[in-house]
Design a protein around this motif. Sequence first.
Motif, short mmCIF file in Angstrom:
data_model
loop_
_atom_site.label_atom_id
_atom_site.label_comp_id
_atom_site.label_asym_id
_atom_site.label_seq_id
_atom_site.Cartn_x
_atom_site.Cartn_y
_atom_site.Cartn_z
N ASP A 268 0.78 -1.07 -0.05
CA ASP A 268 0.10 0.11 0.05
C ASP A 268 0.94 1.07 0.05
OD1 ASP A 268 -2.25 1.50 2.21
OD2 ASP A 268 -2.41 1.37 0.07
N ASP A 269 0.26 2.19 -0.63
CA ASP A 269 1.27 3.66 -0.57
C ASP A 269 1.27 4.30 0.69
OD1 ASP A 269 1.58 3.21 -3.34
OD2 ASP A 269 0.11 4.26 -4.06
N ASP A 270 0.08 4.05 1.62
CA ASP A 270 0.18 4.68 2.67
C ASP A 270 0.50 3.76 3.92
OD1 ASP A 270 -0.79 6.45 4.63
OD2 ASP A 270 -2.88 5.89 4.51
N VAL A 271 1.80 3.79 4.10
CA VAL A 271 2.65 2.85 5.05
C VAL A 271 2.21 3.42 6.44
CG1 VAL A 271 4.92 2.14 5.56
CG2 VAL A 271 4.46 2.15 3.17
N GLU A 272 1.97 4.63 6.58
CA GLU A 272 1.82 5.18 7.99
C GLU A 272 0.53 4.49 8.63
OE1 GLU A 272 4.01 6.67 9.80
OE2 GLU A 272 5.21 6.31 8.10
N ASN A 273 -0.41 4.04 7.86
CA ASN A 273 -1.53 3.62 8.42
C ASN A 273 -1.76 1.99 7.84
OD1 ASN A 273 -2.60 5.97 9.32
ND2 ASN A 273 -3.24 6.47 7.27
N TYR A 274 -0.63 1.42 7.87
CA TYR A 274 -0.38 -0.08 7.41
C TYR A 274 -1.54 -0.98 8.31
CZ TYR A 274 3.18 -0.94 11.03
OH TYR A 274 3.82 -0.77 12.28
N GLU A 275 -1.31 -0.69 9.69
CA GLU A 275 -2.34 -1.51 10.38
C GLU A 275 -3.78 -1.38 10.18
OE1 GLU A 275 -0.98 -0.55 14.37
OE2 GLU A 275 0.51 -2.16 14.41
N TYR A 276 -4.04 -0.15 9.74
CA TYR A 276 -5.67 -0.09 9.30
C TYR A 276 -5.82 -0.99 8.07
CZ TYR A 276 -9.90 1.89 7.54
OH TYR A 276 -11.25 2.25 7.26
N GLU A 277 -4.89 -1.51 7.22
CA GLU A 277 -5.01 -2.13 6.11
C GLU A 277 -5.02 -3.43 6.52
OE1 GLU A 277 -6.10 -0.95 3.04
OE2 GLU A 277 -5.93 1.12 3.98
N GLY A 278 -4.64 -3.97 7.77
CA GLY A 278 -4.54 -5.35 8.14
C GLY A 278 -3.18 -5.74 8.28
N PHE A 279 -2.14 -4.87 7.99
CA PHE A 279 -0.66 -5.50 8.08
C PHE A 279 -0.32 -5.42 9.45
CE2 PHE A 279 -1.41 -4.71 3.67
CZ PHE A 279 -0.61 -5.84 2.67
N HIS A 280 0.78 -6.10 9.97
CA HIS A 280 1.07 -6.05 11.38
C HIS A 280 2.74 -6.25 11.13
CE1 HIS A 280 -2.58 -5.82 12.88
NE2 HIS A 280 -3.14 -6.92 12.11
N ILE A 281 3.34 -5.76 11.94
CA ILE A 281 4.89 -6.07 12.05
C ILE A 281 5.13 -6.23 13.43
CG2 ILE A 281 7.15 -5.32 11.72
CD1 ILE A 281 6.33 -3.37 9.71
N GLU A 282 5.63 -7.71 13.73
CA GLU A 282 5.86 -8.15 14.84
C GLU A 282 7.33 -8.47 15.15
OE1 GLU A 282 4.19 -9.59 18.55
OE2 GLU A 282 3.01 -8.97 16.76
N GLU A 283 7.94 -8.23 16.17
CA GLU A 283 9.49 -8.24 16.43
C GLU A 283 9.49 -9.83 17.29
OE1 GLU A 283 12.30 -6.36 19.64
OE2 GLU A 283 11.65 -4.90 18.09
N PHE A 284 10.56 -10.26 17.09
CA PHE A 284 10.92 -11.47 17.78
C PHE A 284 12.24 -11.86 17.76
CE2 PHE A 284 6.89 -12.64 15.37
CZ PHE A 284 6.22 -13.42 16.40
N GLY A 285 12.75 -12.14 19.00
CA GLY A 285 13.98 -12.34 19.28
C GLY A 285 14.52 -13.85 18.99
N LEU A 286 15.37 -14.00 18.48
CA LEU A 286 15.54 -15.61 18.29
C LEU A 286 17.15 -15.95 19.13
CD1 LEU A 286 15.38 -15.67 14.37
CD2 LEU A 286 13.82 -16.23 16.06
N ASP A 287 17.24 -17.07 19.42
CA ASP A 287 18.39 -17.53 20.29
C ASP A 287 19.43 -17.92 19.30
OD1 ASP A 287 17.12 -17.34 22.66
OD2 ASP A 287 16.49 -19.63 22.67
#
Length: 52
Positions: free
Chosen positions: A32-51
């Motif tokens: 989407d062109d509107d990256v600032e409102n990506y959560e409204y469009e259904g996108f999520h970015i999750e942070e994970f720590g790996l061993d």
Amino acid sequence: MVVYVLWWQFYDEVEVWGVYSSIEEAKKHIPDDDVENYEYEGFHIEEFGLDD
């Protein structure tokens, strides 16, 4: 090591779009062109720590 998972959800449907080394890299792959409102469009970015 920390990774960022870009995923999209529409009701009970979930799709993983990619795993990235930075949140900025993950945001570049949001179609989407509107990256600032990506959560409204259904996108999520999750942070994970790996061993190591």
